[in-house]
Design a protein around this motif. Structure first.
Motif, PDB file in Angstrom:
ATOM      1  N   LYS A  92       0.982  -1.207  -0.239  1.00  0.00           N
ATOM      2  CA  LYS A  92       0.010  -0.073   0.065  1.00  0.00           C
ATOM      3  C   LYS A  92       0.966   1.195   0.028  1.00  0.00           C
ATOM      4  O   LYS A  92       2.019   1.209   0.523  1.00  0.00           O
ATOM      5  N   PRO A  93       0.315   2.564  -0.723  1.00  0.00           N
ATOM      6  CA  PRO A  93       1.203   3.671  -0.704  1.00  0.00           C
ATOM      7  C   PRO A  93       1.428   4.162   0.868  1.00  0.00           C
ATOM      8  O   PRO A  93       0.588   3.555   1.832  1.00  0.00           O
ATOM      9  N   VAL A  94       2.599   4.805   1.064  1.00  0.00           N
ATOM     10  CA  VAL A  94       2.796   5.159   2.534  1.00  0.00           C
ATOM     11  C   VAL A  94       2.984   6.660   2.306  1.00  0.00           C
ATOM     12  O   VAL A  94       3.688   7.320   1.662  1.00  0.00           O
ATOM     13  N   ASP A  95       1.940   7.141   3.266  1.00  0.00           N
ATOM     14  CA  ASP A  95       1.974   8.702   3.279  1.00  0.00           C
ATOM     15  C   ASP A  95       1.550   9.243   1.972  1.00  0.00           C
ATOM     16  O   ASP A  95       2.064  10.516   1.532  1.00  0.00           O
ATOM     17  N   GLY A  96       0.969   8.585   1.095  1.00  0.00           N
ATOM     18  CA  GLY A  96       0.264   9.047  -0.001  1.00  0.00           C
ATOM     19  C   GLY A  96       1.294   8.781  -1.103  1.00  0.00           C
ATOM     20  O   GLY A  96       1.087   8.840  -2.432  1.00  0.00           O
ATOM     21  N   ASN A  97       2.627   8.072  -0.844  1.00  0.00           N
ATOM     22  CA  ASN A  97       3.566   7.761  -1.875  1.00  0.00           C
ATOM     23  C   ASN A  97       3.419   6.553  -2.323  1.00  0.00           C
ATOM     24  O   ASN A  97       3.274   5.578  -1.489  1.00  0.00           O
ATOM     25  N   THR A  98       3.851   6.289  -3.590  1.00  0.00           N
ATOM     26  CA  THR A  98       3.856   4.716  -3.909  1.00  0.00           C
ATOM     27  C   THR A  98       4.973   4.148  -3.075  1.00  0.00           C
ATOM     28  O   THR A  98       6.056   4.573  -3.287  1.00  0.00           O
ATOM     29  N   HIS A  99       4.685   2.988  -3.005  1.00  0.00           N
ATOM     30  CA  HIS A  99       5.853   2.102  -1.985  1.00  0.00           C
ATOM     31  C   HIS A  99       6.903   1.616  -3.130  1.00  0.00           C
ATOM     32  O   HIS A  99       6.511   1.294  -4.069  1.00  0.00           O
ATOM     33  N   GLU A 100       8.047   1.721  -2.648  1.00  0.00           N
ATOM     34  CA  GLU A 100       9.208   1.635  -3.539  1.00  0.00           C
ATOM     35  C   GLU A 100      10.346   1.074  -2.752  1.00  0.00           C
ATOM     36  O   GLU A 100      10.600   1.377  -1.700  1.00  0.00           O
ATOM     37  N   TYR A 101      11.024  -0.086  -3.155  1.00  0.00           N
ATOM     38  CA  TYR A 101      12.419  -0.559  -2.589  1.00  0.00           C
ATOM     39  C   TYR A 101      13.177  -1.028  -3.865  1.00  0.00           C
ATOM     40  O   TYR A 101      12.874  -1.453  -4.754  1.00  0.00           O
ATOM     41  N   PHE A 102      14.506  -0.990  -3.511  1.00  0.00           N
ATOM     42  CA  PHE A 102      15.409  -1.528  -4.588  1.00  0.00           C
ATOM     43  C   PHE A 102      16.220  -2.986  -4.230  1.00  0.00           C
ATOM     44  O   PHE A 102      16.660  -2.916  -2.956  1.00  0.00           O
ATOM     45  N   HIS A 103      16.285  -3.622  -4.875  1.00  0.00           N
ATOM     46  CA  HIS A 103      17.159  -4.968  -4.941  1.00  0.00           C
ATOM     47  C   HIS A 103      18.367  -4.950  -5.784  1.00  0.00           C
ATOM     48  O   HIS A 103      18.308  -5.118  -7.022  1.00  0.00           O
TER      49      HIS A 103
END
Length: 504
Positions: A92-103
């Motif tokens: 889910k979005p976090v504080d209105g921002n798209t969730h994102e992570y880098f592998h």
């Protein structure tokens, strides 16, 4: 020196699997003394799937071992550098921002009383920094448009590990040319049937005649033309835990003004996920989805909507995926390599890696005795283990999601129930750091604790360390890491400048 009669090894099917197998086995067995006459029987009428355009970093070791020239390889396959995968919208979005992570393909250990991951948690850095940004050089390089290579980097080496984005069809052509130059025989013919006697293949019948052999490698893709002739009921489906069974792939021009990114993007959509892979001349994209929830037309429409209209479409292809693996990859005198042996959905770009793994393992086993039941059993056990481990790692990406906006994502957490080992580890990893010893007895071939950490912590599955470290000690560890980042940025090149050196 003891010698033996030269045997004939027929590889049926070309593509990446066939030609990687040919060039590897030829270099392994025939470099100084010829042990096998290696033939590739390839149909001119059957195309390859050709959408697997991203790799893991270990493919460099395969290319280097084959004596290939890196810049020639990249130039002939329109290749770019890949430093990792950016995952977007998997939670889910976090504080209105798209969730994102880098592998990324690296994790640094600058030294200290604990490893850097433990220091990241104990130091409370999760409140202000993504995990990958705290431990990876590649994570910082991509933000400034850099890649791990420098102008003076030796072939297949760099400041940090890296893979490639490349045109899979051009890769097969490149490897075919190199293999033929090194003595592999290329036979253009369409296989019609196989003659089987007492559980072994004697010959294959083609539209150009019959070809006998001592050993056969099935590289015919999902069709499994040879392996299916030898053993029925030989497929284990993973659809119960990996329900994405179709894909729609779109090749399009690079959006105007865009430069190739040194990383793959994997964005979660309504019933699966979309990939975006930048080559020097175009972008490859696609949507891997669950066909019980979307029709091909709906999937294509969703993908086109996601991509937008800022670039012209070159080609659109719909694909059926057979997700699972052979119970026995080596049967009689035949081994299945590539899609004929197994396939896990391409979330972590493992297709070429599994070919590399399968053929390198085959070489060491064939070197013993190509007819030994003990060697066949060993090979089959290891390949099953590799696929099972890979299956669990891919399930990890889904089962940690908290998305509830579609039935697909609401059902995603339950997929872990079909993976006993992973299901038993997730509660453990809420209390302690995921570490190498947790994988004792597994068949992990490339994805170990380092890779699991990026997914676990990118998906906010955090442990809760119950001890304290001084601010000074934490600061020392991350101060050293920041020095490593600074040196890496100074030494590395901008990705587009490196590509200009390679492609002109």
């Amino acid at each position: 020196m003891k010698s033996r009669a030269i045997k004939t090894l027929n590889i049926v099917g070309g593509g990446s699997a066939g030609w990687m197998t040919a060039i590897y086995l030829n270099r392994y067995f025939n470099r100084d003394v010829k042990n096998y006459q290696i033939n590739v029987i390839e149909s001119p009428d059957i195309g390859i799937i050709g959408v697997g355009e991203a790799t893991v970093h270990s493919i460099r070791f395969f290319f280097a071992a084959m004596g290939l020239d890196e810049r020639e390889l990249m130039a002939e396959t329109n290749a770019t550098i890949k430093s990792g995968i950016m995952f977007r919208n998997w939670m889910k979005p976090v504080d209105g921002n798209t969730h994102e992570y880098f592998h990324p393909f690296d994790q640094q250990q600058p030294g200290g009383s604990v490893d850097i991951s433990t220091a990241w948690f104990v130091g409370g850095r999760s409140d202000r920094q993504r995990y990958d940004e705290g431990v990876s050089l590649n994570s910082h390089l991509i933000k400034s448009g850099q890649c791990p290579k420098s102008g003076s980097s030796p072939q297949f080496q760099a400041i940090a590990p890296y893979g490639y984005h490349l045109d899979a069809t051009l890769l097969a052509r490149f490897l075919r040319r190199k293999a033929v130059e090194q003595g592999v025989c290329h036979i253009e013919a369409t296989v019609l049937d196989a003659e089987v006697e007492q559980g072994e293949i004697l010959s294959v019948a083609t539209d150009q005649g019959s070809f006998s052999g001592d050993f056969f490698v099935d590289c015919t893709g999902f069709r499994g033309l040879l392996i299916d002739k030898l053993q029925k009921d030989n497929w284990e489906s993973f659809s119960g835990v990996l329900p994405c069974d179709k894909a729609v792939a779109i090749q399009r021009e690079m959006p105007e003004g865009a430069t190739p990114r040194p990383y793959t993007v994997a964005t979660a959509l309504s019933s699966g996920w979309a990939w975006q892979i930048d080559l020097v001349n175009r972008q490859g994209s696609g949507y891997v989805y669950d066909s019980s929830r979307l029709s091909p037309e709906q999937a294509e429409s969703e993908l086109r909507s996601f991509l937008g209209t800022d670039a012209s479409v070159i080609k659109c292809t719909h694909l059926d995926m057979k997700v699972g693996c052979r119970k026995d990859t080596w049967v009689g005198n035949c081994v299945a390599v590539g899609l004929s042996g197994g396939f896990i959905e391409p979330l972590e770009s493992t297709g070429l890696h599994m070919i590399h793994l399968g053929v390198s393992l085959l070489a060491t086993h064939l070197a013993g005795d190509d007819g030994s039941a003990v060697l066949r059993a060993s090979y089959n056990e290891k390949m099953r283990g590799f696929y099972q481990d890979l299956k669990q790692f891919i399930v990890l990406h889904y089962c940690l999601s908290n998305r509830d906006d579609s039935e697909f994502w609401r059902n995603a957490p339950a997929t872990v129930e079909g993976c006993h080992w992973l299901n038993s580890r997730l509660p453990l990893w809420k209390h302690k750091i995921c570490e190498y010893q947790d994988f004792a007895g597994s068949y992990a071939s490339i994805f170990t604790d380092t890779n699991y950490r990026y997914v676990l912590y990118g998906m906010q599955h955090y442990p809760s360390p119950r001890f304290s470290m001084s601010d000074t000690e934490v600061g020392t560890i991350f101060g050293r890491f920041e020095q490593l980042v600074g040196r890496a940025k100074t030494a590395s090149m901008e990705h587009d400048k490196f590509l200009k050196l390679v492609h002109g």
